[in-house]
Design an enzyme around this catalytic site. Sequence first.
Site, PDB file in Angstrom:
ATOM      1  N   CYS A   1       0.817  -1.229   0.000  1.00  0.00           N
ATOM      2  CA  CYS A   1       0.000   0.000   0.000  1.00  0.00           C
ATOM      3  C   CYS A   1       0.848   1.275   0.000  1.00  0.00           C
ATOM      4  O   CYS A   1       0.334   2.350  -0.299  1.00  0.00           O
ATOM      5  CB  CYS A   1      -0.934   0.009   1.195  1.00  0.00           C
ATOM      6  SG  CYS A   1      -1.948  -1.453   1.317  1.00  0.00           S
TER       7      CYS A   1
ATOM      8  N   HIS B   1      -3.385   7.190   2.870  1.00  0.00           N
ATOM      9  CA  HIS B   1      -3.799   5.896   2.330  1.00  0.00           C
ATOM     10  C   HIS B   1      -5.155   5.543   2.952  1.00  0.00           C
ATOM     11  O   HIS B   1      -5.352   5.670   4.160  1.00  0.00           O
ATOM     12  CB  HIS B   1      -2.742   4.847   2.676  1.00  0.00           C
ATOM     13  CG  HIS B   1      -3.194   3.447   2.408  1.00  0.00           C
ATOM     14  ND1 HIS B   1      -3.871   3.102   1.265  1.00  0.00           N
ATOM     15  CD2 HIS B   1      -3.079   2.310   3.148  1.00  0.00           C
ATOM     16  CE1 HIS B   1      -4.150   1.814   1.311  1.00  0.00           C
ATOM     17  NE2 HIS B   1      -3.686   1.316   2.435  1.00  0.00           N
TER      18      HIS B   1
ATOM     19  N   ASN C   1     -10.453  -0.005   0.499  1.00  0.00           N
ATOM     20  CA  ASN C   1      -8.994   0.121   0.489  1.00  0.00           C
ATOM     21  C   ASN C   1      -8.468  -0.380  -0.856  1.00  0.00           C
ATOM     22  O   ASN C   1      -8.556  -1.557  -1.160  1.00  0.00           O
ATOM     23  CB  ASN C   1      -8.422  -0.716   1.647  1.00  0.00           C
ATOM     24  CG  ASN C   1      -6.910  -0.706   1.703  1.00  0.00           C
ATOM     25  OD1 ASN C   1      -6.236  -0.270   0.770  1.00  0.00           O
ATOM     26  ND2 ASN C   1      -6.359  -1.202   2.805  1.00  0.00           N
TER      27      ASN C   1
HETATM   28  O1  UT7 Z   1      -3.786  -1.236   3.632  1.00  0.00           O
HETATM   29  C1  UT7 Z   1      -3.151  -1.697   4.760  1.00  0.00           C
HETATM   30  C2  UT7 Z   1      -3.710  -2.938   5.285  1.00  0.00           C
HETATM   31  N1  UT7 Z   1      -4.677  -3.005   6.258  1.00  0.00           N
HETATM   32  C3  UT7 Z   1      -5.122  -2.169   7.215  1.00  0.00           C
HETATM   33  O2  UT7 Z   1      -4.848  -1.035   7.281  1.00  0.00           O
HETATM   34  C4  UT7 Z   1      -6.025  -2.745   8.224  1.00  0.00           C
HETATM   35  C5  UT7 Z   1      -5.669  -2.322   9.616  1.00  0.00           C
HETATM   36  N2  UT7 Z   1      -6.598  -2.882  10.566  1.00  0.00           N
HETATM   37  C6  UT7 Z   1      -7.913  -2.535  10.604  1.00  0.00           C
HETATM   38  O3  UT7 Z   1      -8.359  -1.715   9.839  1.00  0.00           O
HETATM   39  C7  UT7 Z   1      -8.761  -3.172  11.655  1.00  0.00           C
HETATM   40  O4  UT7 Z   1      -7.953  -3.910  12.536  1.00  0.00           O
HETATM   41  C8  UT7 Z   1      -9.865  -4.098  11.079  1.00  0.00           C
HETATM   42  C9  UT7 Z   1     -10.909  -3.251  10.370  1.00  0.00           C
HETATM   43  C10 UT7 Z   1      -9.260  -5.090  10.107  1.00  0.00           C
HETATM   44  C11 UT7 Z   1     -10.559  -4.849  12.204  1.00  0.00           C
HETATM   45  O5  UT7 Z   1     -11.075  -3.926  13.135  1.00  0.00           O
HETATM   46  P1  UT7 Z   1     -10.795  -4.118  14.679  1.00  0.00           P
HETATM   47  O6  UT7 Z   1     -11.509  -3.045  15.361  1.00  0.00           O
HETATM   48  O7  UT7 Z   1      -9.318  -4.195  14.872  1.00  0.00           O
HETATM   49  O8  UT7 Z   1     -11.520  -5.490  14.953  1.00  0.00           O
HETATM   50  P2  UT7 Z   1     -10.904  -6.839  15.519  1.00  0.00           P
HETATM   51  O9  UT7 Z   1     -10.002  -7.469  14.521  1.00  0.00           O
HETATM   52  O10 UT7 Z   1     -10.363  -6.547  16.867  1.00  0.00           O
HETATM   53  O11 UT7 Z   1     -12.205  -7.700  15.625  1.00  0.00           O
HETATM   54  C12 UT7 Z   1     -13.265  -7.358  16.489  1.00  0.00           C
HETATM   55  C13 UT7 Z   1     -14.383  -8.365  16.298  1.00  0.00           C
HETATM   56  C14 UT7 Z   1     -13.915  -9.812  16.294  1.00  0.00           C
HETATM   57  O12 UT7 Z   1     -14.884 -10.579  16.992  1.00  0.00           O
HETATM   58  P3  UT7 Z   1     -14.599 -11.103  18.468  1.00  0.00           P
HETATM   59  O13 UT7 Z   1     -13.359 -11.944  18.336  1.00  0.00           O
HETATM   60  O14 UT7 Z   1     -14.392  -9.881  19.281  1.00  0.00           O
HETATM   61  O15 UT7 Z   1     -15.839 -11.868  18.780  1.00  0.00           O
HETATM   62  C15 UT7 Z   1     -13.924 -10.183  14.837  1.00  0.00           C
HETATM   63  O16 UT7 Z   1     -14.141 -11.565  14.622  1.00  0.00           O
HETATM   64  O17 UT7 Z   1     -15.012  -8.154  15.024  1.00  0.00           O
HETATM   65  C16 UT7 Z   1     -15.101  -9.399  14.328  1.00  0.00           C
HETATM   66  N3  UT7 Z   1     -15.037  -9.164  12.893  1.00  0.00           N
HETATM   67  C17 UT7 Z   1     -16.123  -8.939  12.129  1.00  0.00           C
HETATM   68  N4  UT7 Z   1     -17.433  -8.890  12.412  1.00  0.00           N
HETATM   69  C18 UT7 Z   1     -18.275  -8.632  11.404  1.00  0.00           C
HETATM   70  C19 UT7 Z   1     -13.948  -9.108  12.108  1.00  0.00           C
HETATM   71  N5  UT7 Z   1     -14.291  -8.854  10.841  1.00  0.00           N
HETATM   72  C20 UT7 Z   1     -15.641  -8.745  10.822  1.00  0.00           C
HETATM   73  C21 UT7 Z   1     -16.577  -8.493   9.807  1.00  0.00           C
HETATM   74  N6  UT7 Z   1     -17.889  -8.440  10.148  1.00  0.00           N
HETATM   75  N7  UT7 Z   1     -16.228  -8.296   8.531  1.00  0.00           N
END
Ligand code: UT7
Length: 313
Positions: free
Chosen positions: A112, A238, A268
């Site tokens: 990215c 980004h 993204n």
């Molecule tokens: O371009 C560069 C690459 N990437 C990035 O910049 C991504 C950087 N990271 C992020 O943007 C965030 O970490 C995410 C958007 C990927 C995830 O958000 P988060 O607030 O960090 O959520 P999390 O990974 O801590 O997950 C929280 C909960 C989990 O459930 P439990 O374990 O708390 O029960 C996940 O399983 O949200 C759940 N979850 C979802 N629920 C519904 C994860 N993905 C989804 C989804 N829909 N698509």
Amino acid sequence: MNAGILGVGKYLPERIVTNVDLEKIMDTSDEWIRTRTGIEERRLAGDDIDTSDMAYHASVAAIEQSGVKPEEIDLILVATVTPDQSFPTVSCMLQERLGATKAAAMDISAACAGFMYGLATAQQFINNKAYKHILIVGVEKLSKITNWEDRNTAVLFGDGAGAVLMGPVSDGKGLLAFELGADGSGGKHLYKDMENGTLVMNGREVFKFAVRQMGDTCIRVLEKAGLDKTDVDYLIPHQANLRIMEAARQRLELPPEKMSHTIRKYGNNSAASIPIALAEELEAGKIKDNDVIVMVGFGGGLTWGGIALRWGV
Ligand code: UT7
């Protein structure tokens, strides 16, 4: 004389996939995606459009706007991690299709942050007068490497391309400063799994890295340019996650209307997100002559890059 941007173009596939569409094929919700990422919809390219096709359309628009002829281009740099094939490169495919017969061509692989790497590289060739006109493209067809069974990543990405034509501009305008960086020890947090060919990400780790790195890079790049955060007219981060982008904006103490925000409709786009956002802001008339713009990105590698530039020729 300094290197600046002479023309900008973008290409987005027509097919819109909304969060509600994704609700139908995986265990997710519009509410979760919107509140956790800021994304409402994304564009996905069909089988008939590959990475080089999107790169071509964005490039034609950038070249047209610049007034430079394809045969006057000295170098083509394409930032992508989703090329049509490993070689020939997308940049070589473009070279032929654009009729840029004089141009050298290479792809840049910095995920990215790739477009930031491209701009900074191009600036070196132009400022030392080795080359005059350089086409830099950020392009991804991330849908090719998306694991549609992994809701942690599948909801985040979109396909698209953005391109700029760089060349000499008057003193005081163009790229003022850059910072590029990498931390290979974080490679395990975001990579393409070679066994099944899909993207794997530890979202939380990347999130923490990104929030710290985006803000720090903006501040350092401004320092290198001899500027202060009060000098910034526009921030083009980004478009990875609205919460990460907001952290960078707050670090620069900018009002919300001074930050690009294409993530809502495109998701993204990895290396393409910054040039697409730049193209959109220009089309909307939000960037004016002499404006100070900060662009900043981060991605798999881990990599990062920031640029401060003064708009105009
Ligand atoms: O371009 C560069 C690459 N990437 C990035 O910049 C991504 C950087 N990271 C992020 O943007 C965030 O970490 C995410 C958007 C990927 C995830 O958000 P988060 O607030 O960090 O959520 P999390 O990974 O801590 O997950 C929280 C909960 C989990 O459930 P439990 O374990 O708390 O029960 C996940 O399983 O949200 C759940 N979850 C979802 N629920 C519904 C994860 N993905 C989804 C989804 N829909 N698509």
